[in-house]
Design a protein around this motif. Structure first.
Motif, PDB file in Angstrom:
ATOM      1  N   PRO A 144      55.893 -19.485  51.171  1.00  0.00           N
ATOM      2  CA  PRO A 144      56.037 -19.274  49.724  1.00  0.00           C
ATOM      3  C   PRO A 144      55.077 -20.171  48.950  1.00  0.00           C
ATOM      4  O   PRO A 144      54.911 -21.350  49.263  1.00  0.00           O
ATOM      5  N   ALA A 145      54.427 -19.608  47.945  1.00  0.00           N
ATOM      6  CA  ALA A 145      53.377 -20.336  47.241  1.00  0.00           C
ATOM      7  C   ALA A 145      53.440 -20.064  45.747  1.00  0.00           C
ATOM      8  O   ALA A 145      54.028 -19.080  45.293  1.00  0.00           O
ATOM      9  N   VAL A 146      52.821 -20.948  44.986  1.00  0.00           N
ATOM     10  CA  VAL A 146      52.717 -20.786  43.540  1.00  0.00           C
ATOM     11  C   VAL A 146      51.263 -21.008  43.137  1.00  0.00           C
ATOM     12  O   VAL A 146      50.594 -21.902  43.660  1.00  0.00           O
ATOM     13  N   ALA A 151      51.910 -23.212  37.828  1.00  0.00           N
ATOM     14  CA  ALA A 151      52.858 -24.253  38.251  1.00  0.00           C
ATOM     15  C   ALA A 151      53.269 -25.118  37.061  1.00  0.00           C
ATOM     16  O   ALA A 151      52.471 -25.382  36.153  1.00  0.00           O
ATOM     17  N   HIS A 155      54.793 -30.477  39.111  1.00  0.00           N
ATOM     18  CA  HIS A 155      54.919 -29.858  40.426  1.00  0.00           C
ATOM     19  C   HIS A 155      53.934 -30.498  41.400  1.00  0.00           C
ATOM     20  O   HIS A 155      52.759 -30.651  41.107  1.00  0.00           O
ATOM     21  N   GLY A 157      52.504 -30.290  45.431  1.00  0.00           N
ATOM     22  CA  GLY A 157      52.507 -29.438  46.609  1.00  0.00           C
ATOM     23  C   GLY A 157      51.223 -29.566  47.402  1.00  0.00           C
ATOM     24  O   GLY A 157      50.274 -30.230  46.988  1.00  0.00           O
ATOM     25  N   TRP A 211      46.403 -21.928  45.462  1.00  0.00           N
ATOM     26  CA  TRP A 211      47.832 -21.715  45.677  1.00  0.00           C
ATOM     27  C   TRP A 211      48.421 -22.950  46.345  1.00  0.00           C
ATOM     28  O   TRP A 211      47.874 -23.438  47.338  1.00  0.00           O
ATOM     29  N   THR A 213      52.072 -25.026  47.847  1.00  0.00           N
ATOM     30  CA  THR A 213      53.429 -24.816  48.325  1.00  0.00           C
ATOM     31  C   THR A 213      54.375 -24.880  47.133  1.00  0.00           C
ATOM     32  O   THR A 213      54.208 -25.676  46.207  1.00  0.00           O
ATOM     33  N   SER A 214      55.372 -23.982  47.150  1.00  0.00           N
ATOM     34  CA  SER A 214      56.281 -23.885  46.010  1.00  0.00           C
ATOM     35  C   SER A 214      57.447 -24.876  46.124  1.00  0.00           C
ATOM     36  O   SER A 214      57.610 -25.525  47.135  1.00  0.00           O
TER      37      SER A 214
END
Length: 214
Positions: A144-146, A151, A155, A157, A211, A213-214
């Motif tokens: 899962p990614a953002v 973001a 955040h 990641g 992208w 990591t979420s």
């Protein structure tokens, strides 16, 4: 399964890649832009691919791959990303140089050579940009990614993937030491904090290419 031409494979690959990191299906107009060709040319190829059972499409609607189309698309994507990985690891290419080379080679090398390259590389699961390399059966695993630009401030990641669409963005990120595996904290839509603590501004294009990591 019906044979496909290199041009048809490019269409299927582009349709597949469009929905790898976001859910909206691609439209013929966007497909034409991505491929750099006239919308009328896209219309003709779309009709052929639909007739051959590779895509599902209604006039003026979005394009989706059928199961057969997905199998063919992932096979081409697998070739492309293995070749990119090979060029970077073994032949000294940088990550901003490999896309165009792989576009040519993916249609030219034999299955036997591809398997040898994969084995020599140790069966990698991602290419130099962080895109997953599909397995021989077409399966791939994504975390899962953002998108960094979306973001929330604060955040933090790990960089999972950087779009290879703009070589200039890749070069700028490489100079900053940012790539898959980098740990970033989002300050705002165009500023990140690097692992050493310093703030680093990002162009809007770069923020929409990363992208996390979420």
């Amino acid at each position: 399964m019906k044979p496909t031409t290199p041009a048809a494979e490019d269409y299927l690959k582009t349709i597949y890649a469009h929905t790898e990191w976001q859910p909206d299906p691609i439209t013929p107009r966007v497909l034409a832009t991505r491929l750099g060709i006239a919308p009328s040319s896209v219309t003709e190829m779309v009709k052929k691919l639909a007739a051959d059972g590779f895509i599902a499409h209604v006039p003026y609607g979005p394009l989706t791959l059928t199961p057969a189309g997905r199998i063919r698309a992932t096979a081409v994507v697998r070739r492309h990303r293995l070749i990119e990985t090979w060029l970077v690891r073994e032949l000294g290419y940088t990550w901003d140089e490999v896309h165009d080379e792989a576009e040519v080679l993916e249609h030219a090398i034999s299955d036997r050579l591809l398997e040898a390259i994969e084995a020599h590389l140790g069966h990698p699961t991602a290419d130099p940009h962080g895109d997953p390399i599909p397995a021989a059966d077409g399966s791939s695993e994504r975390v899962p990614a953002v998108l960094l630009a979306d973001a929330a401030p604060g955040h933090a990641g790990t960089v999972l993937r950087v779009s290879d669409r703009d070589p200039a963005v890749l070069r700028a990120l490489a100079e900053a030491g940012i790539g898959p595996g980098s740990r970033l904290a989002v300050v705002d839509a165009t500023t990140v904090r690097l692992p050493a603590g310093e703030l680093h501004p990002l162009a809007a294009e770069a923020a929409r290419a990363i992208w996390l990591t979420s």
